[in-house]
Design an enzyme around this catalytic site. Structure first.
Site, short mmCIF file in Angstrom:
data_model
loop_
_atom_site.label_atom_id
_atom_site.label_comp_id
_atom_site.label_asym_id
_atom_site.label_seq_id
_atom_site.Cartn_x
_atom_site.Cartn_y
_atom_site.Cartn_z
N CYS A 77 0.85 -1.19 0.00
CA CYS A 77 0.00 0.00 0.00
C CYS A 77 0.89 1.25 0.00
O CYS A 77 1.65 1.46 -0.94
CB CYS A 77 -1.00 -0.05 1.16
SG CYS A 77 -2.37 1.12 0.92
N HIS A 169 -4.08 -4.63 -0.52
CA HIS A 169 -3.80 -5.26 0.78
C HIS A 169 -3.91 -6.77 0.64
O HIS A 169 -5.01 -7.32 0.70
CB HIS A 169 -4.77 -4.74 1.85
CG HIS A 169 -4.48 -3.35 2.27
ND1 HIS A 169 -3.58 -3.03 3.25
CD2 HIS A 169 -4.98 -2.17 1.82
CE1 HIS A 169 -3.51 -1.73 3.41
NE2 HIS A 169 -4.35 -1.18 2.54
N GLU A 171 -3.15 -9.02 2.73
CA GLU A 171 -3.61 -9.61 4.00
C GLU A 171 -5.12 -9.50 4.17
O GLU A 171 -5.70 -10.14 5.04
CB GLU A 171 -2.87 -8.96 5.18
CG GLU A 171 -3.34 -7.58 5.58
CD GLU A 171 -2.84 -6.43 4.72
OE1 GLU A 171 -3.07 -5.27 5.10
OE2 GLU A 171 -2.23 -6.67 3.66
#
Length: 192
Positions: A77, A169, A171
């Site tokens: 990011c 992202h 995750e």
């Protein structure tokens, strides 16, 4: 061991858990000797580019990161954007580890670019939906490994030398996001 760079502007907890879920040991650190010994370095980040660079310089992490040549450095990011040479967000120089610059997203679509979007890539692993949240983007160049369409082309994964940038992202992008993160930690998407 994976070193997650601690400079105060990171999406640390969910990212740390995701990397540990993949079977890696992690450490949140700004210690030079630990960073140099790591198998891979992750530069997380949320927030404003200018603030991120100020914190990195304040901790002298810019000098440390520029010396790393053998281990992968994965920017996520804002962390991806900080790897570039310059950002229009605050009109400030970045780390200069990836050629190019960061500019506002130019689209009639809502800003920030928020939510799920499909990656386009020649790399099969990078042909999936992932979760984005950002208002600035890298300019498309020949280091882009995957991009997303948002009425414009938004670089989503870039790779240059030992640096890998991931704009979304991983995750927060389910199993596919974790697989992409794992591949980045292993050295990336070129010649794998």
């Amino acid at each position: 061991m994976i070193a997650i760079v601690d400079y105060g502007l990171g999406n640390i907890n969910s990212l740390k858990k995701a990397i540990e879920f993949l079977g890696y040991e992690t450490i949140l650190t700004d210690d030079e000797s630990i960073i140099y010994k790591a198998d891979a370095i992750v530069l997380p980040g949320v927030g404003h580019f200018k603030d991120g660079m100020a914190e990195i310089k304040n901790k002298r992490l810019d000098t440390i990161l520029k010396r790393i040549k053998n281990q992968p450095i994965i920017g996520i990011c804002l962390g991806m954007q900080l790897l570039f040479e310059h950002s229009d967000e605050g009109n400030v120089e970045g780390l200069g580890l990836i050629p190019g610059r960061i500019v506002p997203i130019h689209t009639s679509q809502p800003i920030p670019h928020l939510g799920w979007n499909l990656l386009k890539s020649d790399h099969q692993l990078l042909q999936c939906d992932v979760y984005f949240i950002h208002s600035y983007q890298a300019i498309m160049n020949n280091h882009v490994v995957a991009y997303a369409d948002y009425e414009c082309q938004i670089p989503a994964v870039v790779q240059y030398n030992n640096c890998i940038g991931i704009q979304f992202h991983p995750e927060k992008s389910g199993e596919q996001g974790l697989a992409i993160l794992n591949q980045a930690l292993k050295g990336g998407f070129i010649n794998d």
